[in-house]
Design an enzyme around this catalytic site. Structure first.
Site, mmCIF file in Angstrom:
data_model
loop_
_atom_site.group_PDB
_atom_site.id
_atom_site.type_symbol
_atom_site.label_atom_id
_atom_site.label_comp_id
_atom_site.label_asym_id
_atom_site.label_seq_id
_atom_site.Cartn_x
_atom_site.Cartn_y
_atom_site.Cartn_z
ATOM 1 N N GLU A 163 30.430 -27.971 -4.347
ATOM 2 C CA GLU A 163 32.004 -28.393 -4.790
ATOM 3 C C GLU A 163 32.988 -27.149 -4.675
ATOM 4 O O GLU A 163 34.420 -27.329 -4.645
ATOM 5 C CB GLU A 163 31.760 -29.131 -6.247
ATOM 6 N N HIS A 194 26.762 -24.300 -3.919
ATOM 7 C CA HIS A 194 27.870 -24.995 -4.547
ATOM 8 C C HIS A 194 29.256 -25.467 -3.223
ATOM 9 O O HIS A 194 30.347 -25.231 -2.960
ATOM 10 C CB HIS A 194 28.976 -24.572 -5.161
ATOM 11 N N CYS A 220 22.994 -25.127 -8.459
ATOM 12 C CA CYS A 220 22.934 -23.711 -8.803
ATOM 13 C C CYS A 220 21.580 -24.101 -10.529
ATOM 14 O O CYS A 220 20.840 -23.996 -10.973
ATOM 15 C CB CYS A 220 24.221 -23.310 -9.035
#
Length: 237
Positions: free
Chosen positions: A207, A205, A87
């Site tokens: 994560e 993302h 990002c």
């Protein structure tokens, strides 16, 4: 496998990445403040996390790309070390000219935070070699400037070189392209790599898609494991 996460003023996904990496890979993770000029220990993977470095003043990632630590980030990547920008980290990579192109404002001109589905377009790199080309994965997005842009001639060269790694896709049909990009990214591009395959920029993302949370799922876990398997197979442990 030693991992360093660079923290900028305004980073807000650094701890998410730390948890995803440390708990999935059971490895050492160092948090490195952007004003440092060197990494405390030689890392194998450097991550530039998401967030709003310097409040996105000037341009997203522009000020962070000029932080003192970036010289060491460049040297790390030049030596073949793994470098991942997620990002805002992807924005930093383009501003630092470590990856081509730019991330422009979403066509909606609004901040988008939602689930997204991506198709794996390439596994000829050090991040997705453990996945399968054509796999559909779900990683959330959270950005205002996520429209990947590159002039037509350079965009064609990027595509011809097979450097598009992830593309926005339809979760049911598996079709991918610009029409499935919520931000208007050209050719539906969600992530790209350099020619050597050791630098990856990714707008969604992984994560946030690691622990099975309601908004994320767990597809990100396989991403981190893919990185670790490639690292091990190259005898880097």
């Amino acid at each position: 496998m030693r991992v360093s996460i660079v923290v900028f003023p305004g980073s807000n996904c650094d701890r998410d990445v730390q948890r995803a990496v440390s708990e999935t890979l059971k490895t050492q993770v160092d948090m490195v403040w952007h004003e440092e000029r060197e990494f405390p220990e030689k890392p194998d993977l450097v991550v530039l996390p998401g967030g709003f470095s310097y409040g996105d003043y000037l341009r997203s990632g522009a000020m962070a790309a000029r932080s003192p630590i970036i010289d060491s980030v460049r040297a790390h990547a030049a030596s073949g070390g793994l470098l991942l920008g997620i990002c805002n980290g992807f924005q930093v990579l383009t501003e630092a000219r470590l990856l081509p192109g730019a991330l422009l404002a979403n066509t909606s001109m609004t901040f988008l935070c939602k689930k997204c589905w991506l198709r794996v377009e390439s596994t000829d790199n050090h991040f997705t070699s453990g996945l399968k080309k054509g796999d559909i994965v779900q990683y959330p997005i959270a950005h205002h400037e996520g429209l990947y842009f590159l002039p037509e001639k350079e965009l064609k060269a990027l595509e011809d070189d097979g450097r598009v790694v992830f593309r926005y896709a339809d979760k049911d049909t598996g079709k991918a392209g610009a029409e499935y990009a919520p931000n208007g990214a050209l050719n539906g591009i969600a992530g790209i790599c350099n020619k050597e395959g050791n630098i990856l920029g990714l707008m969604p993302h992984p994560e946030r898609s690691t622990f099975g949370h309601l908004n994320g799922g767990s597809d990100g876990r396989e991403f981190w494991l893919s990185v670790a398997r490639d690292f091990a197979e190259r005898g880097a442990f």
